[in-house]
Design an enzyme around this catalytic site. Sequence first.
Site, PDB file in Angstrom:
ATOM      1  N   MET A   1      47.136  49.587  40.454  1.00 38.24           N
ATOM      2  CA  MET A   1      46.968  49.274  41.862  1.00 38.24           C
ATOM      3  C   MET A   1      46.322  47.901  42.019  1.00 38.24           C
ATOM      4  O   MET A   1      46.361  47.093  41.101  1.00 38.24           O
ATOM      5  CB  MET A   1      46.152  50.359  42.554  1.00 38.24           C
ATOM      6  CG  MET A   1      46.807  51.722  42.527  1.00 38.24           C
ATOM      7  SD  MET A   1      48.365  51.767  43.441  1.00 38.24           S
ATOM      8  CE  MET A   1      48.901  53.425  43.085  1.00 38.24           C
ATOM      9  N   CYS A   2      45.655  47.643  43.113  1.00 44.96           N
ATOM     10  CA  CYS A   2      45.148  46.313  43.442  1.00 44.96           C
ATOM     11  C   CYS A   2      43.698  46.402  43.891  1.00 44.96           C
ATOM     12  O   CYS A   2      43.137  47.470  44.059  1.00 44.96           O
ATOM     13  CB  CYS A   2      45.990  45.678  44.547  1.00 44.96           C
ATOM     14  SG  CYS A   2      47.773  45.749  44.270  1.00 44.96           S
ATOM     15  N   ARG A   3      43.100  45.238  44.085  1.00 44.61           N
ATOM     16  CA  ARG A   3      41.770  45.096  44.672  1.00 44.61           C
ATOM     17  C   ARG A   3      41.850  44.029  45.748  1.00 44.61           C
ATOM     18  O   ARG A   3      42.568  43.038  45.596  1.00 44.61           O
ATOM     19  CB  ARG A   3      40.735  44.672  43.643  1.00 44.61           C
ATOM     20  CG  ARG A   3      40.610  45.546  42.396  1.00 44.61           C
ATOM     21  CD  ARG A   3      39.796  46.819  42.631  1.00 44.61           C
ATOM     22  NE  ARG A   3      40.598  47.880  43.245  1.00 44.61           N
ATOM     23  CZ  ARG A   3      40.124  49.060  43.639  1.00 44.61           C
ATOM     24  NH1 ARG A   3      38.821  49.309  43.533  1.00 44.61           N
ATOM     25  NH2 ARG A   3      40.916  49.963  44.156  1.00 44.61           N
TER      26      ARG A   3
END
Length: 276
Positions: A1-3
């Site tokens: 996923m992402c931040r």
Amino acid sequence: MCRWLVYAGSAIRPEELLYKVDHSLIDQSMHSKLGATTLNGDGFGMGWYDGPRPPGLFRGIGPAWGDRNLRELSEHLESPLFFAHIRASTGSPVQESNCHPFRYRDWLWMHNGEIHGFHQIKRELVLAIEPELFPHLEGSTDSELMFYLALSYGLRDDPIAGVARMVGHVERVAAAHDIRDPMQMTIATSDGEHVWVFRYSTQHQSRSLFYSRRIEALRELYPDNANFRRLSEQTRIIVSEPLGDLPGAWHEVPESACGLVDPGRDFLQDFHPEPV
């Protein structure tokens, strides 16, 4: 996923949050503590507002930690409102058009999560985008598609309703294809004056999202911190995971919630998909 992170308040240089705090966004690109992946090296982006004009945008396909241009830019521009995102792909190609934030006129949008089973329902979702918006769709991610669906469902007039209808549409289409728990999202979007944030997943086990305590409370907790003394009381930071280790500095956004960041009238409320 992402931040990702959003900053809104007194004008600062983005380097203050990208590089200079203990668990900065750049540090999270290599050592994420709460994300689905430890590394977030599949591209990055920054969008910023600096006056009465559409936001600036800078994106790259390499890891954020090694990009000299990102460091240079973040050291020299100042902005009262900016978005920053580090990407971990869930399957779509690593290319500039797939890096967040996404921009349409005055609007920015970024996302962490995924539409489960996206490639099974992508065609049907794309066909729900308004014809005049469709030519602006550049990449192949579910995140950008969600943005243009939300725009099609009224994001510019009522952001919370526009996102609720977008989620309702995705869940309805997924259910028709026997796809369970399709939506996983934390989202930030802005028109340059206000910021809206969302935390939601169909199975109610959403990715992490936090917001900073009010500056006056942080000044009381940390009277020796010079950064808190120079920021306005309206300053807010929203992050996928906390920056640094300051006990009491962060609140977690509740599950299935959305909020508005706007001087004098911040709020959090329950978020529910809206059938369309």
